[in-house]
Design an enzyme around this catalytic site. Sequence first.
Site, mmCIF file in Angstrom:
data_model
loop_
_atom_site.group_PDB
_atom_site.id
_atom_site.type_symbol
_atom_site.label_atom_id
_atom_site.label_comp_id
_atom_site.label_asym_id
_atom_site.label_seq_id
_atom_site.Cartn_x
_atom_site.Cartn_y
_atom_site.Cartn_z
ATOM 1 N N GLY A 1 0.833 -1.197 0.000
ATOM 2 C CA GLY A 1 0.000 0.000 0.000
ATOM 3 C C GLY A 1 0.864 1.241 0.000
ATOM 4 O O GLY A 1 1.979 1.232 0.526
ATOM 5 N N HIS B 1 6.560 14.385 11.162
ATOM 6 C CA HIS B 1 5.514 14.970 11.990
ATOM 7 C C HIS B 1 6.152 15.959 12.928
ATOM 8 O O HIS B 1 7.072 15.646 13.651
ATOM 9 C CB HIS B 1 4.782 13.886 12.774
ATOM 10 C CG HIS B 1 4.007 13.006 11.858
ATOM 11 N ND1 HIS B 1 2.800 13.378 11.355
ATOM 12 C CD2 HIS B 1 4.295 11.802 11.319
ATOM 13 C CE1 HIS B 1 2.352 12.439 10.553
ATOM 14 N NE2 HIS B 1 3.235 11.457 10.511
ATOM 15 N N GLU C 1 7.377 -7.009 11.792
ATOM 16 C CA GLU C 1 6.598 -8.218 11.543
ATOM 17 C C GLU C 1 5.379 -7.923 10.659
ATOM 18 O O GLU C 1 4.751 -6.882 10.794
ATOM 19 C CB GLU C 1 6.119 -8.711 12.915
ATOM 20 C CG GLU C 1 5.166 -9.868 12.926
ATOM 21 C CD GLU C 1 4.546 -10.080 14.315
ATOM 22 O OE1 GLU C 1 3.982 -11.150 14.525
ATOM 23 O OE2 GLU C 1 4.633 -9.171 15.171
ATOM 24 N N LEU C 2 5.070 -8.859 9.783
ATOM 25 C CA LEU C 2 3.844 -8.753 8.986
ATOM 26 C C LEU C 2 2.672 -9.266 9.815
ATOM 27 O O LEU C 2 2.689 -10.398 10.298
ATOM 28 C CB LEU C 2 3.961 -9.594 7.718
ATOM 29 C CG LEU C 2 2.688 -9.717 6.887
ATOM 30 C CD1 LEU C 2 2.452 -8.463 6.060
ATOM 31 C CD2 LEU C 2 2.737 -10.926 5.984
ATOM 32 N N ILE C 3 1.687 -8.420 10.023
ATOM 33 C CA ILE C 3 0.501 -8.830 10.773
ATOM 34 C C ILE C 3 -0.559 -9.277 9.772
ATOM 35 O O ILE C 3 -0.940 -8.520 8.878
ATOM 36 C CB ILE C 3 -0.054 -7.653 11.615
ATOM 37 C CG1 ILE C 3 1.017 -7.076 12.547
ATOM 38 C CG2 ILE C 3 -1.286 -8.087 12.393
ATOM 39 C CD1 ILE C 3 1.464 -7.976 13.651
ATOM 40 N N ASP D 1 -2.238 8.906 17.046
ATOM 41 C CA ASP D 1 -3.030 8.873 15.801
ATOM 42 C C ASP D 1 -3.925 7.634 15.798
ATOM 43 O O ASP D 1 -4.056 6.948 14.786
ATOM 44 C CB ASP D 1 -2.081 8.876 14.595
ATOM 45 C CG ASP D 1 -2.823 9.056 13.268
ATOM 46 O OD1 ASP D 1 -3.944 9.606 13.275
ATOM 47 O OD2 ASP D 1 -2.285 8.636 12.230
ATOM 48 N N ASN E 1 -5.767 2.542 12.020
ATOM 49 C CA ASN E 1 -4.499 2.076 12.572
ATOM 50 C C ASN E 1 -4.662 0.942 13.584
ATOM 51 O O ASN E 1 -3.772 0.672 14.384
ATOM 52 C CB ASN E 1 -3.744 3.255 13.202
ATOM 53 C CG ASN E 1 -3.251 4.218 12.132
ATOM 54 O OD1 ASN E 1 -2.930 3.792 11.019
ATOM 55 N ND2 ASN E 1 -3.185 5.495 12.452
#
Length: 282
Positions: A99, A126, A180-182, A218, A223
Amino acid sequence: MNLAELYGGMGKHSWKILDAIFRNLWDYEYVPVKLISFHSNIGEEKVKNILRHLSDLRVVQNKRTEYEGSTFTFLGLSLYSLYRLVKKGHIEAIGKIMGEGKESAVFNCFSEKYGECVVKFHKVGHTSFKKVKEKRDYGDLHFSVLAIRSAKREYRALKKLQGLAVPVVYAWEGNAVLMELIDAKELFRVRVENPDEVLNMILDEVGRFYRRGVVHGDLSQYNVLVSSDGVWIIDFPQSIDVGEEGWEEILKRDVRNIVTYFNRAYRMEKDINSAINRILQE
Ligand SMILES: Nc1ncnc2c1ncn2[C@@H]1O[C@H](COP(=O)(O)OP(=O)(O)O)[C@@H](O)[C@H]1O
Ligand SMILES: [Mg+2]
């Protein structure tokens, strides 16, 4: 953004030049060609040629006013950060883009050490109160510096929160954070069957973050990731430490955002203030 292909086509000299830009970007928005030549040990004319080529690839942006210099684009900074992740042995290759949004580009990748993971390349910085003050003290903070700081901030927060419902974090290089890929979906995409329970799990987690001294900054339905295995909270570049300027207001805003989402999406009537008080009093 085809990082893998671009990565494969880069020569040794190009990496040295990107390295020289990286080393000097805290002092210059556009790093002088002379300095790049000095740090890369490559003659000035050759540096200029390569920089022209890199500019055609949208990896750097060159300028010729006042002096000749070069700066990273988002693509270039990400490419170079990827190079560092590979050099340090964290990952072997980058996979497909998962993405790309306003603030980041997230890639799938594989690591022999860590298995399936994601690399998040930060696009923006930010500005917290502290950074605004810093800006006054040290002159302009340009895109690369801000994106790197944003990545660092996310890495630091995730480090403090390891063991809680956040991705395991492996490394930070430049504007890249490796984690890590969730395997779960964003909360706003799913209809959960047990909204009360899911909201309480999220609020409990916010309480645990708070007790480790971190406020997300945020928190929203975008999220939070959910699956039948539970909930995870991601996206921490705006996080602040408990005690930092404005932390309490930001914590309250986080809670308000997520409770309001559940109240609207699931027609619940969770009280915002008691949710906040429960977190602060535990
Ligand atoms: N660790 C992860 N595992 C799985 N998906 C992730 C992970 N981190 C980010 N993503 C995906 O990438 C998107 C953008 O990441 P996020 O950290 O929220 O950055 P942004 O600041 O661009 O919103 C998320 O909404 C999520 O779909
Ligand atoms: Mg996000």
